[in-house]
Design a protein around this motif. Sequence first.
Motif, short mmCIF file in Angstrom:
data_model
loop_
_atom_site.label_atom_id
_atom_site.label_comp_id
_atom_site.label_asym_id
_atom_site.label_seq_id
_atom_site.Cartn_x
_atom_site.Cartn_y
_atom_site.Cartn_z
N GLN A 1 0.82 -1.22 0.00
CA GLN A 1 0.00 0.00 0.00
C GLN A 1 0.85 1.27 0.00
OE1 GLN A 1 -2.55 -0.67 3.35
NE2 GLN A 1 -3.77 -2.18 2.27
N THR A 2 1.83 1.27 -0.89
CA THR A 2 2.70 2.43 -1.05
C THR A 2 2.54 2.97 -2.46
OG1 THR A 2 4.29 1.50 0.52
CG2 THR A 2 5.09 3.22 -0.95
N LYS A 3 2.24 4.24 -2.55
CA LYS A 3 2.07 4.89 -3.85
C LYS A 3 3.41 5.51 -4.25
CE LYS A 3 -2.74 5.77 -2.72
NZ LYS A 3 -3.23 4.59 -3.33
N ILE A 4 3.71 5.43 -5.55
CA ILE A 4 4.99 5.98 -6.01
C ILE A 4 4.78 6.72 -7.32
CG2 ILE A 4 5.64 3.82 -7.17
CD1 ILE A 4 8.60 4.56 -6.39
N ALA A 5 5.47 7.85 -7.41
CA ALA A 5 5.53 8.62 -8.65
C ALA A 5 6.99 8.67 -9.07
CB ALA A 5 4.97 10.02 -8.46
N ILE A 6 7.27 8.12 -10.24
CA ILE A 6 8.62 8.17 -10.80
C ILE A 6 8.61 9.33 -11.78
CG2 ILE A 6 10.36 6.93 -12.13
CD1 ILE A 6 9.12 4.32 -11.00
N ILE A 7 9.54 10.27 -11.57
CA ILE A 7 9.52 11.47 -12.41
C ILE A 7 10.72 11.51 -13.34
CG2 ILE A 7 8.14 12.83 -10.80
CD1 ILE A 7 10.70 14.20 -9.84
N GLY A 8 10.48 12.04 -14.54
CA GLY A 8 11.54 12.15 -15.53
C GLY A 8 10.96 12.18 -16.93
N ASP A 9 11.84 12.10 -17.91
CA ASP A 9 11.44 12.12 -19.32
C ASP A 9 11.35 10.68 -19.82
OD1 ASP A 9 11.00 12.57 -22.00
OD2 ASP A 9 12.99 13.41 -22.39
N LEU B 1 5.55 10.51 -14.25
CA LEU B 1 5.22 11.90 -14.54
C LEU B 1 6.47 12.70 -14.86
CD1 LEU B 1 2.68 12.15 -11.61
CD2 LEU B 1 2.12 12.05 -14.05
N PRO B 2 6.29 13.82 -15.56
CA PRO B 2 7.46 14.59 -16.00
C PRO B 2 8.19 15.37 -14.91
CG PRO B 2 5.44 15.60 -16.81
CD PRO B 2 5.05 14.32 -16.15
N ASP B 3 7.47 15.78 -13.84
CA ASP B 3 8.16 16.62 -12.87
C ASP B 3 7.56 16.47 -11.47
OD1 ASP B 3 5.87 18.42 -12.65
OD2 ASP B 3 6.48 19.25 -14.57
N GLU B 4 8.26 17.09 -10.53
CA GLU B 4 7.89 17.02 -9.11
C GLU B 4 6.52 17.61 -8.84
OE1 GLU B 4 9.38 18.94 -4.89
OE2 GLU B 4 10.76 18.95 -6.58
N ASP B 5 6.20 18.73 -9.49
CA ASP B 5 4.91 19.38 -9.24
C ASP B 5 3.74 18.48 -9.61
OD1 ASP B 5 6.12 21.67 -8.26
OD2 ASP B 5 6.09 22.69 -10.21
N GLN B 6 3.82 17.85 -10.77
CA GLN B 6 2.74 16.95 -11.18
C GLN B 6 2.67 15.73 -10.27
OE1 GLN B 6 2.25 16.12 -15.38
NE2 GLN B 6 3.21 18.07 -15.90
N ALA B 7 3.82 15.25 -9.84
CA ALA B 7 3.85 14.11 -8.92
C ALA B 7 3.20 14.47 -7.60
CB ALA B 7 5.29 13.65 -8.71
N MET B 8 3.51 15.64 -7.07
CA MET B 8 2.90 16.08 -5.81
C MET B 8 1.39 16.18 -5.95
SD MET B 8 5.17 17.02 -3.38
CE MET B 8 4.59 18.48 -2.62
N THR B 9 0.94 16.77 -7.03
CA THR B 9 -0.50 16.92 -7.26
C THR B 9 -1.17 15.56 -7.32
OG1 THR B 9 -0.18 19.00 -8.43
CG2 THR B 9 -2.24 17.84 -8.85
#
Length: 122
Positions: free
Chosen positions: A75-83, A108-116
């Motif tokens: 139950q861990t959510k992860i956002a990997i950011i980059g191109d 996702l492409p960047d930290e802001d989108q990952a946070m959202t």
Amino acid sequence: MNIQMINANGIGIAYVKSDDKIITDVQSALDLMATVRYEVDCNRIILNKSAVCEDFFDLKTRLAGEILQKFINYQTKIAIIGDFSTYASKSLKDFIYECNNGKDIFFLPDEDQAMTKLREVD
């Protein structure tokens, strides 16, 4: 590895930064989850693509599926950011699309989108 705790409207998100590869196999993914839970007590993680081994993005290795299943199980959510546009594989693009339309794993492409995204999902 540096873990920065971010409070996003009452939701804790761990932004993990590293110059080294953090996820190289299933055990390293489990170690990451355990470390984040121990150090900052949260189950939402942002990680740069550069901290994930390239075999992860080759779906034939099955590494991505094995690792991401552990994130779901624990139950861990992860956002990997980059191109991710540099990958030509249609199956990888489809995989990323499906993940991004889910509620646990995001590319996702960047930290802001990952946070959202991590702030919005249940």
